[in-house]
Design a protein around this motif. Structure first.
Motif, short mmCIF file in Angstrom:
data_model
loop_
_atom_site.label_atom_id
_atom_site.label_comp_id
_atom_site.label_asym_id
_atom_site.label_seq_id
_atom_site.Cartn_x
_atom_site.Cartn_y
_atom_site.Cartn_z
N THR A 1 -10.27 4.40 3.24
CA THR A 1 -9.90 5.46 2.30
C THR A 1 -10.87 5.52 1.14
O THR A 1 -11.30 6.62 0.73
CB THR A 1 -8.47 5.24 1.79
OG1 THR A 1 -7.59 5.19 2.91
CG2 THR A 1 -8.04 6.34 0.84
N ASP B 1 -2.62 -11.47 11.28
CA ASP B 1 -3.25 -10.16 11.37
C ASP B 1 -2.46 -9.06 10.68
O ASP B 1 -2.90 -7.93 10.62
CB ASP B 1 -3.44 -9.77 12.83
CG ASP B 1 -4.51 -10.59 13.51
OD1 ASP B 1 -5.32 -11.19 12.79
OD2 ASP B 1 -4.53 -10.62 14.75
N SER B 2 -1.31 -9.39 10.15
CA SER B 2 -0.46 -8.33 9.61
C SER B 2 -1.07 -7.65 8.38
O SER B 2 -0.86 -6.47 8.18
CB SER B 2 0.93 -8.88 9.27
OG SER B 2 0.83 -9.84 8.23
N GLY B 3 -1.84 -8.33 7.57
CA GLY B 3 -2.42 -7.73 6.39
C GLY B 3 -3.77 -7.08 6.61
O GLY B 3 -4.25 -6.35 5.78
N THR C 1 -4.74 -4.72 8.74
CA THR C 1 -4.77 -3.27 8.92
C THR C 1 -4.64 -2.55 7.59
O THR C 1 -5.29 -1.54 7.36
CB THR C 1 -3.65 -2.81 9.87
OG1 THR C 1 -2.41 -3.28 9.37
CG2 THR C 1 -3.87 -3.35 11.26
N THR C 2 -3.85 -3.09 6.69
CA THR C 2 -3.70 -2.46 5.38
C THR C 2 -5.01 -2.49 4.61
O THR C 2 -5.41 -1.50 4.01
CB THR C 2 -2.60 -3.18 4.58
OG1 THR C 2 -1.40 -3.17 5.34
CG2 THR C 2 -2.37 -2.52 3.25
N SER C 3 -5.71 -3.61 4.63
CA SER C 3 -6.98 -3.70 3.92
C SER C 3 -8.04 -2.82 4.58
O SER C 3 -8.87 -2.22 3.89
CB SER C 3 -7.45 -5.14 3.84
OG SER C 3 -7.70 -5.65 5.13
N GLU C 4 -8.00 -2.72 5.89
CA GLU C 4 -8.96 -1.85 6.56
C GLU C 4 -8.72 -0.38 6.21
O GLU C 4 -9.66 0.38 5.99
CB GLU C 4 -8.87 -2.04 8.07
CG GLU C 4 -9.43 -3.37 8.54
CD GLU C 4 -9.13 -3.66 9.99
OE1 GLU C 4 -8.40 -2.87 10.62
OE2 GLU C 4 -9.62 -4.68 10.49
N TYR C 5 -7.46 0.02 6.16
CA TYR C 5 -7.14 1.38 5.74
C TYR C 5 -7.58 1.63 4.29
O TYR C 5 -8.08 2.70 3.97
CB TYR C 5 -5.65 1.67 5.87
CG TYR C 5 -5.21 1.96 7.28
CD1 TYR C 5 -5.78 2.99 8.01
CD2 TYR C 5 -4.22 1.20 7.89
CE1 TYR C 5 -5.39 3.26 9.31
CE2 TYR C 5 -3.81 1.46 9.18
CZ TYR C 5 -4.40 2.49 9.88
OH TYR C 5 -4.00 2.76 11.15
N ALA C 6 -7.40 0.64 3.44
CA ALA C 6 -7.79 0.80 2.04
C ALA C 6 -9.30 0.97 1.92
O ALA C 6 -9.78 1.85 1.19
CB ALA C 6 -7.33 -0.41 1.23
#
Length: 67
Positions: A32, A20-22, A24-29
């Motif tokens: 945005t 699950d570590s990646g 959150t980054t893709s969801e933020y991207a």
């Protein structure tokens, strides 16, 4: 036997955490990019001639109001 169970649990927890570590980054991207696209559409709508004339007439009416 307890050591094996403890080791297995720690490996499973670590695997779940890393899986699950990646995300959150893709969801933020994606969020945005969606926000920027919405802002661009909103800017185009607000700066269109029809909306600008309506806003100007609304402001003119508000400034010319008698109290």
């Amino acid at each position: 036997m307890r050591k094996i169970k403890k080791w297995t649990r720690s490996v499973v927890r670590l695997a779940r955490f890393r899986a699950d570590s990646g995300m959150t980054t893709s969801e933020y991207a994606v969020g945005t990019i969606a926000a920027c696209a919405f802002a661009a559409v909103l800017y185009k709508v607000v700066t269109s001639a029809a909306v600008m004339s309506q806003l100007q007439s609304l402001l003119k009416g508000a400034l010319d109001a008698k109290f």
